[in-house]
Design an enzyme around this catalytic site. Structure first.
Site, PDB file in Angstrom:
ATOM      1  N   ARG A  38     -34.064   4.828  -7.247  1.00  0.00           N
ATOM      2  CA  ARG A  38     -33.941   5.683  -8.441  1.00  0.00           C
ATOM      3  C   ARG A  38     -35.282   6.011  -9.091  1.00  0.00           C
ATOM      4  O   ARG A  38     -35.347   6.864  -9.981  1.00  0.00           O
ATOM      5  CB  ARG A  38     -32.996   5.029  -9.452  1.00  0.00           C
ATOM      6  CG  ARG A  38     -31.533   5.267  -9.113  1.00  0.00           C
ATOM      7  CD  ARG A  38     -30.620   4.566 -10.086  1.00  0.00           C
ATOM      8  NE  ARG A  38     -30.483   3.146  -9.778  1.00  0.00           N
ATOM      9  CZ  ARG A  38     -29.967   2.248 -10.610  1.00  0.00           C
ATOM     10  NH1 ARG A  38     -29.571   2.616 -11.819  1.00  0.00           N
ATOM     11  NH2 ARG A  38     -29.872   0.985 -10.264  1.00  0.00           N
ATOM     12  N   GLY A 107     -28.894  -8.493   0.341  1.00  0.00           N
ATOM     13  CA  GLY A 107     -28.347  -9.040  -0.900  1.00  0.00           C
ATOM     14  C   GLY A 107     -29.258 -10.087  -1.509  1.00  0.00           C
ATOM     15  O   GLY A 107     -30.158 -10.614  -0.847  1.00  0.00           O
ATOM     16  N   ARG A 363     -69.611   6.702 -19.222  1.00  0.00           N
ATOM     17  CA  ARG A 363     -69.146   6.429 -17.859  1.00  0.00           C
ATOM     18  C   ARG A 363     -69.641   5.068 -17.383  1.00  0.00           C
ATOM     19  O   ARG A 363     -70.437   4.429 -18.069  1.00  0.00           O
ATOM     20  CB  ARG A 363     -69.608   7.568 -16.947  1.00  0.00           C
ATOM     21  CG  ARG A 363     -68.855   8.872 -17.256  1.00  0.00           C
ATOM     22  CD  ARG A 363     -69.476  10.063 -16.574  1.00  0.00           C
ATOM     23  NE  ARG A 363     -69.646   9.828 -15.146  1.00  0.00           N
ATOM     24  CZ  ARG A 363     -70.483  10.520 -14.364  1.00  0.00           C
ATOM     25  NH1 ARG A 363     -71.225  11.479 -14.875  1.00  0.00           N
ATOM     26  NH2 ARG A 363     -70.559  10.252 -13.088  1.00  0.00           N
ATOM     27  N   TYR A 396     -76.935  14.988 -21.486  1.00  0.00           N
ATOM     28  CA  TYR A 396     -76.490  14.184 -20.350  1.00  0.00           C
ATOM     29  C   TYR A 396     -77.568  13.167 -19.996  1.00  0.00           C
ATOM     30  O   TYR A 396     -78.710  13.543 -19.720  1.00  0.00           O
ATOM     31  CB  TYR A 396     -76.191  15.050 -19.120  1.00  0.00           C
ATOM     32  CG  TYR A 396     -75.920  14.203 -17.906  1.00  0.00           C
ATOM     33  CD1 TYR A 396     -74.817  13.350 -17.870  1.00  0.00           C
ATOM     34  CD2 TYR A 396     -76.784  14.187 -16.815  1.00  0.00           C
ATOM     35  CE1 TYR A 396     -74.572  12.522 -16.788  1.00  0.00           C
ATOM     36  CE2 TYR A 396     -76.551  13.366 -15.722  1.00  0.00           C
ATOM     37  CZ  TYR A 396     -75.441  12.527 -15.720  1.00  0.00           C
ATOM     38  OH  TYR A 396     -75.215  11.703 -14.652  1.00  0.00           O
TER      39      TYR A 396
HETATM   40  C1  UD1 Z   1     -28.001  -8.350  -9.655  1.00  0.00           C
HETATM   41  C2  UD1 Z   1     -26.948  -9.435  -9.842  1.00  0.00           C
HETATM   42  C3  UD1 Z   1     -26.156  -9.146 -11.110  1.00  0.00           C
HETATM   43  C4  UD1 Z   1     -27.106  -9.082 -12.294  1.00  0.00           C
HETATM   44  C5  UD1 Z   1     -28.195  -8.060 -12.045  1.00  0.00           C
HETATM   45  C6  UD1 Z   1     -29.209  -8.144 -13.129  1.00  0.00           C
HETATM   46  C7  UD1 Z   1     -26.288 -10.161  -7.618  1.00  0.00           C
HETATM   47  C8  UD1 Z   1     -25.299 -10.075  -6.541  1.00  0.00           C
HETATM   48  N1  UD1 Z   1     -26.072  -9.441  -8.706  1.00  0.00           N
HETATM   49  O1  UD1 Z   1     -27.306  -7.142  -9.485  1.00  0.00           O
HETATM   50  O2  UD1 Z   1     -25.194 -10.159 -11.328  1.00  0.00           O
HETATM   51  O3  UD1 Z   1     -26.392  -8.750 -13.466  1.00  0.00           O
HETATM   52  O4  UD1 Z   1     -28.852  -8.341 -10.798  1.00  0.00           O
HETATM   53  O5  UD1 Z   1     -30.140  -7.123 -12.960  1.00  0.00           O
HETATM   54  O6  UD1 Z   1     -27.264 -10.909  -7.491  1.00  0.00           O
HETATM   55  N2  UD1 Z   1     -33.356  -7.765  -4.162  1.00  0.00           N
HETATM   56  C9  UD1 Z   1     -34.044  -8.161  -3.034  1.00  0.00           C
HETATM   57  N3  UD1 Z   1     -33.385  -8.173  -1.846  1.00  0.00           N
HETATM   58  C10 UD1 Z   1     -32.086  -7.842  -1.730  1.00  0.00           C
HETATM   59  C11 UD1 Z   1     -31.397  -7.421  -2.884  1.00  0.00           C
HETATM   60  C12 UD1 Z   1     -32.053  -7.404  -4.099  1.00  0.00           C
HETATM   61  O7  UD1 Z   1     -35.228  -8.471  -3.101  1.00  0.00           O
HETATM   62  O8  UD1 Z   1     -31.568  -7.896  -0.609  1.00  0.00           O
HETATM   63  C13 UD1 Z   1     -34.071  -7.735  -5.452  1.00  0.00           C
HETATM   64  C14 UD1 Z   1     -34.233  -6.347  -5.991  1.00  0.00           C
HETATM   65  O9  UD1 Z   1     -35.460  -5.802  -5.597  1.00  0.00           O
HETATM   66  C15 UD1 Z   1     -34.163  -6.565  -7.477  1.00  0.00           C
HETATM   67  C16 UD1 Z   1     -33.285  -7.783  -7.638  1.00  0.00           C
HETATM   68  O10 UD1 Z   1     -33.284  -8.424  -6.395  1.00  0.00           O
HETATM   69  O11 UD1 Z   1     -35.422  -6.880  -8.032  1.00  0.00           O
HETATM   70  C17 UD1 Z   1     -31.886  -7.416  -8.057  1.00  0.00           C
HETATM   71  O12 UD1 Z   1     -31.321  -6.584  -7.091  1.00  0.00           O
HETATM   72  P1  UD1 Z   1     -30.331  -5.430  -7.469  1.00  0.00           P
HETATM   73  O13 UD1 Z   1     -29.873  -4.782  -6.254  1.00  0.00           O
HETATM   74  O14 UD1 Z   1     -30.934  -4.618  -8.544  1.00  0.00           O
HETATM   75  O15 UD1 Z   1     -29.127  -6.317  -8.043  1.00  0.00           O
HETATM   76  P2  UD1 Z   1     -27.967  -5.761  -8.907  1.00  0.00           P
HETATM   77  O16 UD1 Z   1     -26.954  -5.177  -8.029  1.00  0.00           O
HETATM   78  O17 UD1 Z   1     -28.480  -4.986 -10.025  1.00  0.00           O
END
Ligand code: UD1
Ligand code: CA
Length: 513
Positions: A38, A107, A363, A396
């Site tokens: 996004r 995830g 500068r 300058y």
């Molecule tokens: C997640 C939580 C949700 C919480 C929310 C808060 C889970 C399943 N859900 O949801 O309960 O309210 O955060 O913002 O945990 N990321 C990774 N690798 C992945 C997936 C995510 O590094 O495979 C990182 C993302 O870059 C991000 C963070 O984890 O910084 C959260 O991921 P995002 O996909 O935004 O989670 P939400 O679905 O918003």
């Protein structure tokens, strides 16, 4: 001193192995592998900046401030650029910042598993989990979560928040006794669960062994087909472990950045807090909303910031200095009592009591001495200007050294570039150079020397000499009457001659100075 994340870390062992009590080891996993679709950006989301720092740096510094033994960031999208930045942060912090690559974003549970893989012993002590895109989360809040976790003897403690609109967040589910039983994601929530306003911030403290075991047992049997970290709560509880939540009252601290609207919103809030903290520390800010400060800016007592000031990149301002209005300084050092008005500076130093502007451009490598002056429409680059020396107007100065107490005439150019190489100009102390001079470098003007207005100085000027390097003036009398008869100029000239009744040589205007 604003923002607790800059505070000295709690005294802890920096190496888990050396810790006297292994159960007290703390490891932090910062999740930052997501794509950030996004943002619609070629730059990885966590490298977008707020208050002069990429989002992920805010998260890392907040975590480092807790004194965490190990610190690992899970990276994926844009891993090279993110990894490179993290190496810089590590060297700045003087501590290791590990990275773990998550190839596919399966995830948050999977991401934490990846992170644990980088730890010396993933089953030891406490694991703190936070996100790389939650920039206002501070050390104090993380420390509070760790304290709560330890004091309650929990296996899992989640940082929650009660919000007006919980859309999109995981909801905290509690039993009749108010005990946390689990977290349900928006997409998996029943109608009743969707009404819950207590949300999961995504920040947790876990018993490391309980976390490792639970991660093994996660399934993708959910609406998003992901390995949810949030499921660890229900698993731990089902096994009889204590699970709790700490409510974060200040909801700004747990807000994440998903798009540029949120980036600006959180940026404004962080800035508001930074400015507020500096005002409390003794800085006068005339119009707080129009002043933008990077997080690493340092201001002394009785600094005044007028409207429209931006201070960035480690700028420091000494006591009693005045900045603004409408001034941007990046990586500058302004010493006590100096003033910088309606100007732009980068990598410059302004001496005690010196004055800059209005409309100056400093500068990199510009160094203005004590009580020196760089005035209006003056540009200075890579030049040292000694104590009390003044460059008041339209000039300058590049690749130069100017001694003490010298004055540079208006509209002077230090001609430092011959089209191939840059050369230096050296002006001594107590020199007086005339207006509209060109100093064709390399060239030296000695102590106490003068140069005439309009001179093109191509040869060294000895101390105490006057250098004149310009064409001599010649007046061609009667030229207008002969070549421009009957013009307004001709009429004006005739009238002047009639009034004075004398020839032009006695007119003071013909004096060739
Ligand atoms: C997640 C939580 C949700 C919480 C929310 C808060 C889970 C399943 N859900 O949801 O309960 O309210 O955060 O913002 O945990 N990321 C990774 N690798 C992945 C997936 C995510 O590094 O495979 C990182 C993302 O870059 C991000 C963070 O984890 O910084 C959260 O991921 P995002 O996909 O935004 O989670 P939400 O679905 O918003
Ligand atoms: Ca999110």
């Amino acid at each position: 001193m604003p923002q607790g994340e800059n505070a000295r870390p709690a005294p802890r062992s920096t190496s888990g192995a050396a810790s006297s009590d292994p159960s007290a080891t703390i490891s932090t996993v910062v999740l930052a592998a997501g794509e950030g679709t996004r943002m619609r950006s070629a730059t990885p989301k966590v490298l977008h900046r707020l208050a002069g720092r990429p989002l992920v740096e805010h998260a890392v510094r907040a975590a480092a401030g807790t004194g965490t033994d190990e610190l690992v960031v899970v990276i994926g999208h844009g891993r090279d650029a993110v990894g490179e930045h993290l190496a810089e942060v590590a060297s700045d912090l003087g501590r290791p910042v590990l990275t773990a690559v998550q190839d596919q974003q399966l995830g948050t549970g999977h991401a934490v598993s990846c992170g644990l893989g980088a730890l010396a012993d993933p089953r030891r002590g406490t694991v703190l989990v936070s996100y790389g895109d939650v920039p206002l989360l501070d050390t104090a809040t993380l420390t509070g979560l760790l304290d709560e976790h330890r004091e309650r003897g929990n296996a899992v403690t989640v940082l929650s928040a009660v919000v007006e609109d919980p859309t999109g967040y995981g909801r905290l589910v509690r039993d009749e006794a108010g005990q946390v039983t689990g977290i349900v994601e928006q997409k998996d929530a029943t109608g009743a669960q969707a009404e819950i306003q207590e949300i999961n911030s995504g920040v947790y403290a876990f018993d490391a062994a309980v976390l490792s075991d639970a991660l093994e047992r996660l399934s993708t049997d959910n609406a998003q087909g992901e390995l949810y970290l949030t499921d660890v709560l229900a698993i731990a509880r089902a096994e009889g472990h204590a699970v709790g939540a700490l409510v974060c009252a200040d909801t700004w601290l747990v807000e994440g950045v998903n798009d540029r609207v949120q980036l600006a919103r959180l940026g404004a809030e962080l800035n508001r807090r930074l400015v507020l903290d500096w005002m409390r520390a003794g800085v006068t800010v005339t119009d707080p909303a129009s002043v933008w400060l990077d997080r690493d800016v340092i201001l002394d007592r009785d600094v005044t910031l007028e409207p429209g000031v931006q201070l960035r990149g480690g700028t420091t301002v000494g006591a009693g200095a005045l900045i603004g209005p409408d001034t941007t300084l990046t990586g500058c050092t302004v010493h006590p009592g100096a003033s910088v008005v309606r100007s732009h500076g980068e990598g410059a130093e302004v001496g005690p009591g010196a004055s800059v502007g209005p409309f100056a451009y400093l500068r990199p490598g510009a160094e203005l001495g004590e009580r020196g002056k760089v005035g209006t429409f003056v540009e200075v680059k890579n030049s040292r200007i000694g104590e009390g020396s003044k460059i008041p107007h339209l000039t300058y100065v590049g690749d130069a050294e100017i001694g003490e107490g010298s004055n540079i005439g208006a509209a002077t150019v230090f001609v430092n570039y011959d089209g191939v190489a840059k050369h230096r100009t050296v002006i001594g102390s107590h020199a007086r150079t005339g207006a509209d001079n060109m100093f064709v470098a390399p060239v030296r003007v000695g102590d106490g020397a003068y140069t005439a207005a309009g001179s093109v100085i191509t040869q060294d000027v000895p101390p105490g000499a006057m250098a004149v390097a310009r064409g001599r003036q010649r007046n061609i009398e009667g030229w207008v009457a002969r070549r421009r008869p009957d013009t307004a100029a001709d009429q004006a000239a005739q009238q002047a001659q009639e009034r004075s009744g004398s020839d032009l040589t006695t007119n003071p205007m013909s004096d060739t100075r």
